[in-house]
Structure formats: C-alpha cells, structure tokens
Scaffold this active site. Structure first.
Site, PDB file in Angstrom:
ATOM      1  N   GLN A 187       2.988   7.357 -10.691  1.00  0.00           N
ATOM      2  CA  GLN A 187       1.686   7.396 -11.342  1.00  0.00           C
ATOM      3  C   GLN A 187       0.595   6.860 -10.417  1.00  0.00           C
ATOM      4  O   GLN A 187      -0.513   7.396 -10.357  1.00  0.00           O
ATOM      5  CB  GLN A 187       1.731   6.594 -12.642  1.00  0.00           C
ATOM      6  CG  GLN A 187       0.588   6.914 -13.583  1.00  0.00           C
ATOM      7  CD  GLN A 187       0.858   6.386 -14.976  1.00  0.00           C
ATOM      8  OE1 GLN A 187       0.787   5.180 -15.203  1.00  0.00           O
ATOM      9  NE2 GLN A 187       1.186   7.284 -15.905  1.00  0.00           N
ATOM     10  N   PHE A 188       0.924   5.816  -9.684  1.00  0.00           N
ATOM     11  CA  PHE A 188       0.100   5.303  -8.601  1.00  0.00           C
ATOM     12  C   PHE A 188       1.047   4.920  -7.468  1.00  0.00           C
ATOM     13  O   PHE A 188       2.153   4.429  -7.718  1.00  0.00           O
ATOM     14  CB  PHE A 188      -0.713   4.083  -9.038  1.00  0.00           C
ATOM     15  CG  PHE A 188      -1.770   4.388 -10.066  1.00  0.00           C
ATOM     16  CD1 PHE A 188      -3.047   4.757  -9.675  1.00  0.00           C
ATOM     17  CD2 PHE A 188      -1.469   4.320 -11.410  1.00  0.00           C
ATOM     18  CE1 PHE A 188      -4.014   5.052 -10.625  1.00  0.00           C
ATOM     19  CE2 PHE A 188      -2.431   4.600 -12.370  1.00  0.00           C
ATOM     20  CZ  PHE A 188      -3.713   4.986 -11.974  1.00  0.00           C
ATOM     21  N   ALA A 189       0.598   5.132  -6.230  1.00  0.00           N
ATOM     22  CA  ALA A 189       1.457   4.817  -5.088  1.00  0.00           C
ATOM     23  C   ALA A 189       1.886   3.354  -5.102  1.00  0.00           C
ATOM     24  O   ALA A 189       2.973   3.017  -4.627  1.00  0.00           O
ATOM     25  CB  ALA A 189       0.738   5.139  -3.778  1.00  0.00           C
ATOM     26  N   ASP A 190       1.046   2.482  -5.653  1.00  0.00           N
ATOM     27  CA  ASP A 190       1.368   1.055  -5.734  1.00  0.00           C
ATOM     28  C   ASP A 190       2.682   0.824  -6.482  1.00  0.00           C
ATOM     29  O   ASP A 190       3.435  -0.100  -6.175  1.00  0.00           O
ATOM     30  CB  ASP A 190       0.254   0.310  -6.461  1.00  0.00           C
ATOM     31  CG  ASP A 190      -1.126   0.691  -5.984  1.00  0.00           C
ATOM     32  OD1 ASP A 190      -1.797  -0.138  -5.373  1.00  0.00           O
ATOM     33  OD2 ASP A 190      -1.531   1.854  -6.229  1.00  0.00           O
ATOM     34  N   PHE A 191       2.958   1.678  -7.476  1.00  0.00           N
ATOM     35  CA  PHE A 191       4.135   1.467  -8.328  1.00  0.00           C
ATOM     36  C   PHE A 191       5.444   1.820  -7.619  1.00  0.00           C
ATOM     37  O   PHE A 191       6.524   1.572  -8.151  1.00  0.00           O
ATOM     38  CB  PHE A 191       4.015   2.292  -9.610  1.00  0.00           C
ATOM     39  CG  PHE A 191       2.842   1.936 -10.478  1.00  0.00           C
ATOM     40  CD1 PHE A 191       2.058   0.822 -10.210  1.00  0.00           C
ATOM     41  CD2 PHE A 191       2.509   2.726 -11.570  1.00  0.00           C
ATOM     42  CE1 PHE A 191       0.964   0.488 -11.002  1.00  0.00           C
ATOM     43  CE2 PHE A 191       1.430   2.398 -12.371  1.00  0.00           C
ATOM     44  CZ  PHE A 191       0.651   1.283 -12.094  1.00  0.00           C
ATOM     45  N   GLU A 225      10.666   3.505 -12.399  1.00  0.00           N
ATOM     46  CA  GLU A 225      10.577   4.223 -11.119  1.00  0.00           C
ATOM     47  C   GLU A 225      11.908   4.302 -10.384  1.00  0.00           C
ATOM     48  O   GLU A 225      12.253   5.332  -9.804  1.00  0.00           O
ATOM     49  CB  GLU A 225       9.521   3.560 -10.225  1.00  0.00           C
ATOM     50  CG  GLU A 225       8.086   3.799 -10.644  1.00  0.00           C
ATOM     51  CD  GLU A 225       7.625   2.914 -11.788  1.00  0.00           C
ATOM     52  OE1 GLU A 225       6.504   3.130 -12.288  1.00  0.00           O
ATOM     53  OE2 GLU A 225       8.388   1.987 -12.185  1.00  0.00           O
ATOM     54  N   HIS A 259      -3.764  -0.761  -8.018  1.00  0.00           N
ATOM     55  CA  HIS A 259      -3.893   0.693  -8.124  1.00  0.00           C
ATOM     56  C   HIS A 259      -4.617   1.327  -6.944  1.00  0.00           C
ATOM     57  O   HIS A 259      -5.075   2.462  -7.050  1.00  0.00           O
ATOM     58  CB  HIS A 259      -4.635   1.067  -9.419  1.00  0.00           C
ATOM     59  CG  HIS A 259      -3.956   0.638 -10.669  1.00  0.00           C
ATOM     60  ND1 HIS A 259      -4.013  -0.648 -11.141  1.00  0.00           N
ATOM     61  CD2 HIS A 259      -3.186   1.326 -11.555  1.00  0.00           C
ATOM     62  CE1 HIS A 259      -3.321  -0.747 -12.270  1.00  0.00           C
ATOM     63  NE2 HIS A 259      -2.802   0.433 -12.532  1.00  0.00           N
TER      64      HIS A 259
END
Length: 662
Positions: A423-427, A401, A468
């Site tokens: 891919q997910f906001a968490d990442f 990222e 996630h």
C-alpha cells in the site's frame, strides 16, 4: 508383544501397514548412519528427527505425489517417502553437484519440483505463507489438490504463523498446517513458547478446524491425515493439525539434551514410533523377525551403496561464471515495440494500463494487496479491475505483508505469476524477510524462479510524513537476486511494468506518489515492453553528466531549464538493478564531470555506490570529484516547509553550478 502405543483395531490393509513400517525404518536407519558419520567427522552437522518419523512418513503417505509438501529439517521421512534417490540426498549433504543446490545450501534447505517438495528456510514462519500461495494456485486451477506444510511448536510463536493461518482461513485455502509439537524449541520448553493447553486450541480463533494427533502413532497419523486430506480435496479449507511427539536428540547434535529431565526422556523413549510399530506388527503376525532382518539388510545395503556413490563423486570446482549467472534466472525478454498510437495520460494511468494489459496477456497473473479489489487501491490504480477480471484474480488481502509476499512466492512455485501491491513502500519493512531471504535467494539456492513483482508506491512531496514517504530502494539494491525498477515518466512506467511482470525474477517496482498525478506524457495505447536494465539519456551535452531516477529526474530537468548555459548529459537510470553501467561510463568519459542526485538520504544510498563505481572505472577521465546530492539525514517530516527543507531538490541547483564551474 506389549507396546506403549495403542494402535486400536486398525482398518489399514496389511500391505499398507508393512509399507508404513518400512518407510519409517528407512529414515531411522539413515539417521543412525549419519550419527556415526558425524562422530567420524565425515559430515559437519545433523538435525535429528529420531522419534518423529511417524509424522513425516504418515503425512507424506496420505498425500498424492502431485501434492506439494513443505517439510522442516526433522522430516527426512518426507524425502525418503517421496522416493528421492538416496545418493542425491547424500550429495546434497556433502555439498556436491548431484544434490539440489549445487553446494550452495546445506542439509534440508532445498526444494525440488521433480518431487513436489519445497524446502525450509531457517526463518521458519514464511514457509507457512508459501503454502498459502501454493494452495491458492491449486484452488484457482481447480485441481482438487491439498498442500501440507510443517513447522514446530517454536515456529508458532512467529507472526508469520498468525498471518498465514489467517489468510488461509479467510480465503478457504486447502492447506494442512502440520505442527510437530516436540517439546522444545532448541532448549526453550513449550511452557515458554505459548500459554494455552494445546496449539490446536488456536484453530478456534481462526475459524479453522483443528485436530490433535498422536505423532508417534503411525496408524493414527496415516488414517487421520488420509481422511482429512480427502475431505479437503472435496471441500477446500485449511486445517490445523497438532502432532504430539518428542525430540529425542538435540536441536542439532552439538546442542545435546542436558536441559531435558531424564524422566521425560525415558518416558518418551518407551513411545518410540518405530520400535512400537515393529512390536505391534510382530504381535499381529504381519511380519516376523526374518522379515525385519532382511528389510534392514536391504535398506542398509542401499544406504552404503548410495553413500559410496556420493563419496565417489568429485567435489564441486568453483566456477565464477556459473555462480554469477545463477543469481538470476536467465531470461531472454521479448521486446514489444511501442505503437505510435498514443494518448496523453498521467503516470498513474500508465501504470494502471500496464497492469491491466498484463492481466489480459497472462491468464495466470494474480494481483494481491490491501484494498485493491472493489475499492481499487488507495491510489485507484486497480479501480474497475474486479469487474473485468473477478475477485479470484484481483484479491484483497488482510493486513499482513509478510504472508502475502510469501504467498506470491507460493503462486510462482505452483506455476503462476503474482503482482503484490505494498500500500505504501514504507510498509515493505513488514514483508522484508521473505523478500530478501526467500524471493531473492530462490533461484540461486535451488533453481526455483520467484515470478513476483512487488509494487512500491513511494516518495515525498505529498505531506505524508515519516511512515508514508520513504524512498527505500537502497534496502533492496544491496540484495543479489532482486531487480529494482524506478521509472520517472508514464511511457517508461507502462513498458517497464509489463517487462517486469514478464520477467521470471523478483522485481521491486517503485512508483513515486508525487509523480502519479503531476506528470503527463504521450503514452502508447497498446501493450508494449521496455527492456529492464537500460538507462535513458534525456538530454545530451559535454559539460557534465547528471545521473538521476524517479522524482529527481524532474528536479534535474527543471534545473537545466533554469540554467541554459549548462550543457549536460542527463541520464534517467530507470533500472537500479540491473544497472546500465555502459551508458554511465560512456557519458562520464565524455564529460569528465558527474553529479548524482537521489531523493533518499545520502549515506548508504544509490549515489554512494554509483560514485564508487564511477571512480573505480573512470578515474582517469574525471576532471572533478564525483558529486553526490541527497536529502537530509533525518526521517521525512510531514509539515510542508520541513518537508521542502528535507528534500535534496533544494541544494541540487547550487551543487550543479559549483561542479560546472569547477
């Protein structure tokens, strides 16, 4: 005359040899002057590159002026070889207006499009990823240009180093990764930085060509880099270059060099790149003592004259309006009105349409992310895009990222647009540094736009668990320079995404996963935009103001439907930064009561700042305390019953009724 450096049988023309000498002499003499001024208290800090001039001068001389260079704070020779007027460098260091940052950043923390230089950031590693983005744009433009980026051996310990080199290798990007191995990262010796014999050895692991170059030998640096740069222009690929050199002074002057063994200092002092090359040119008759004296006199005269210009320039007078205006690039959006030709689609379809139509509109728009190409992304938003736009514009990325955010910025620096899908906001936590320290500060620091949209699939309600399901918008609304958008409906999502892509400022675009396939709406089929920073009043009433965004908007709608006796203004914020305070204040002053609901946990969230803002600006019109409703102060659990208990949706109705009855 004897030299400690073997220049061999140089094939470089005499005039070029002399040119390289004068180009090295100039930063050396500037540095010597700066050290005097530092002792006199006329400058506050200095990062010395004495002993490393051959690298900056040699690399810069090997590139064309149109090719980007990303230097570090010991690369004064990059700036002087690009022939930046000295008074502009001096005023930059003095924090004056003729510098490059309007007094907002110091020393070499600046860039300039005029000279195709992108200045360093203190976090070191991300600038390697920026070089990837610049080089990617070069490849897409097919302009046969190379890009050079500098870091030290200490910077190679960062994860961004690995990410950037890996991406460059996978994508065959024309980047020269220039590592100045100068012995110490501040006081930490190389033995404590890496455990291989040479940094160049790492090239093998990336499938990358690498070379070791004597960083004190200007002839070797110039000839080897010239050869490699031309090769890369003809056959685009990254190359790892390790320049062996030594830092003859402290990390910065206050640090000193007491931790360096005297014998080591003495050994490298004998290899001084300027003195050795001067002796070499004298020995082969290319220059004489009179030439040296005259050259030094001219350069010192230039330094003194430009220093006077810098000292004579008035100090910056702080102007509040200018400071606030420069956080974002000023931009007058073109509002394209939605057509009446509509079809009923889901939120996810609207986002896909908005992205696809923006790709049609902007030929220079590149989208990047994990699995977004042939696979179409984990949510299938870009399904079919590769077939239509090709995999040069729709790019699968490695799992990195930070490097891809940095590369997106590099695309912007080189005149292109970028959309990156987390891919997910968490990442996003893995790309947090370049977002908040690079994208957000770019325009304020050196007037460079960061034309980047980061798409953020977020939110609970789908049983995805702690890694996630976060809705982490509050991480970014705190950071000046970022825009944060969070639609709740398909029509808004499509128009706001198009507007975000048009906006030259960095935008975090949040997309709630639970709404992707559950919310339908009649959506205009053709391309249109909705202005960022404008809230939408979904319902009107005089009893209470409800402020919500994302999934919480739908919670509020359901609650109002169950409680028809509550007549509320329901405000869907849509944009969290910039924030539509006029709509909020007008509503609160009308109703006298306000409840703010968010999916995020309560403390430190959007609701807290909204509550404080409303209290400060509408206190006299309030008939009750501002009420905040948020989810539990825990991570988001996976199991359905636990997730349901976590969400603020469970308590919103009760709190709304209490406020209504207050």
């Amino acid at each position: 005359m004897n030299t400690q450096i073997d220049y061999g049988q140089s094939t470089v023309e005499k005039d070029q040899l002399i040119n390289l000498y004068t180009k090295m002499l100039k930063p050396r003499l500037i540095e010597e002057k700066m050290l005097v001024l530092l002792r006199q208290g006329k400058i506050s800090k200095w990062f010395s590159g004495i002993g490393q001039e051959a690298i900056a001068v040699g690399v810069t001389s090997a590139l064309t002026k149109e090719e980007y260079i990303l230097p570090m704070h010991r690369n004064l020779g990059v700036f002087t070889t690009r022939e930046i007027p000295l008074y502009r460098l001096f005023t930059q260091w003095q924090g004056k207006m003729s510098g490059f940052t309007k007094g907002r950043d110091r020393s070499f923390h600046f860039g300039t499009q005029e000279f195709n230089i992108v200045g360093m950031i203190s976090h070191l590693g991300p600038q390697l990823g920026v070089a990837d983005g610049i080089a990617l744009a070069n490849r897409l433009k097919d302009n046969n240009q190379v890009c050079a980026v500098f870091t030290g051996e200490g910077g190679t310990s960062e994860g961004d180093f690995h990410e950037a080199l890996n991406v460059a290798s996978v994508w065959s990007l024309p980047v020269l990764f220039c590592i100045e191995n100068n012995g110490y990262g501040l006081s930490t010796p190389t033995a404590e930085q890496y455990n291989c014999e040479h940094i160049a050895d790492r090239g093998l692991g990336y499938g990358m060509e690498s070379h070791i170059i004597d960083g004190n030998n200007i002839v070797e640096v110039f000839t080897k880099v010239s050869e490699l740069a031309q090769s890369v222009r003809e056959n685009p690929r990254p190359i790892l270059l390790e320049f062996k050199t030594f830092r003859m002074r402290g990390h910065e002057e206050a640090s000193g060099t007491k931790y360096v063994p005297k014998e080591l200092m003495d050994t490298w002092a004998k290899k001084d790149p300027v003195n050795n090359f001067e002796n070499y040119l004298l020995s082969i008759g290319s220059i004489d003592e009179a030439f040296i004296a005259e050259t030094k006199k001219v350069i010192k005269g230039e330094i003194d004259a430009h220093l006077k210009m810098a000292y004579d320039e008035e100090a910056i007078v702080p102007d509040l309006k200018t400071e606030l205006q420069d956080v974002y690039a000023q931009y007058q959006p073109e509002i394209i009105v939605p057509s009446q030709n509509k079809k009923k689609i889901r939120l996810i379809d609207a986002i896909s349409e908005g992205l696809e139509q923006s790709m049609d509109k902007h030929d220079d728009l590149i989208i990047m992310g994990q699995d977004i190409a042939e696979y179409g992304g984990v949510f299938k938003i870009t399904d079919g895009f590769v077939k239509k736009f090709g995999n040069q514009r729709v790019r699968n990325t490695p799992i990195c990222e930070s490097a891809i955010v940095s590369a997106a910025y590099g695309l912007s620096v080189n005149g292109m647009k970028a959309v990156m899908e987390m891919q997910f906001a968490d990442f996003v936590s893995s790309g947090f540094n370049p977002i908040v320290n690079l994208l957000a500060k770019s325009h304020y620091r050196w007037n460079q736009i960061a034309d980047v949209v980061v798409r953020m699939p977020c939110g609970a309600g789908v049983g995805a668990g702690p890694f996630h399901s976060q809705t982490n918008e509050a991480w970014f609304t705190k950071t000046p320079g970022l825009k944060v958008v969070y639609p709740a409906f398909p029509q808004d999502a499509k128009g706001l995404l198009a507007a975000a892509i048009n906006d030259p400022n960095p935008v975090l675009f949040f997309e709630h996963k639970a709404l992707y396939r559950s919310v339908y709406q009649e959506v205009s089929e053709e391309y249109f935009t909705i202005e960022l920073g404008k809230a939408n009043v979904l319902q009107e009433g005089n009893n209470v103001t409800i402020i919500a965004y994302g999934a919480s908007v739908h919670w509020a709608l359901e609650t109002l439907e169950k409680n028809p006796n509550i007549h509320a203004d329901l405000i869907d914020l849509r944009s969290l930064q910039p924030l539509d305070t006029d709509t909020i204040y007008n509503s609160v002053k009308k109703t006298g009561k306000v409840i703010i609901v968010q999916e995020d946990s309560l403390f430190g969230g959007i609701a807290s700042d909204l509550s404080a803002t409303i209290t400060e600006n509408c206190f006299e019109q309030l008939d009750a305390p501002v009420k905040r409703v948020g989810s539990l102060e825990t991570p988001i659990p996976f199991q359905a019953a636990l997730e349901k208990q976590y969400l603020a949706k469970n308590i919103f109705e009760e709190e709304l009724i209490k406020l209504h009855q207050f």
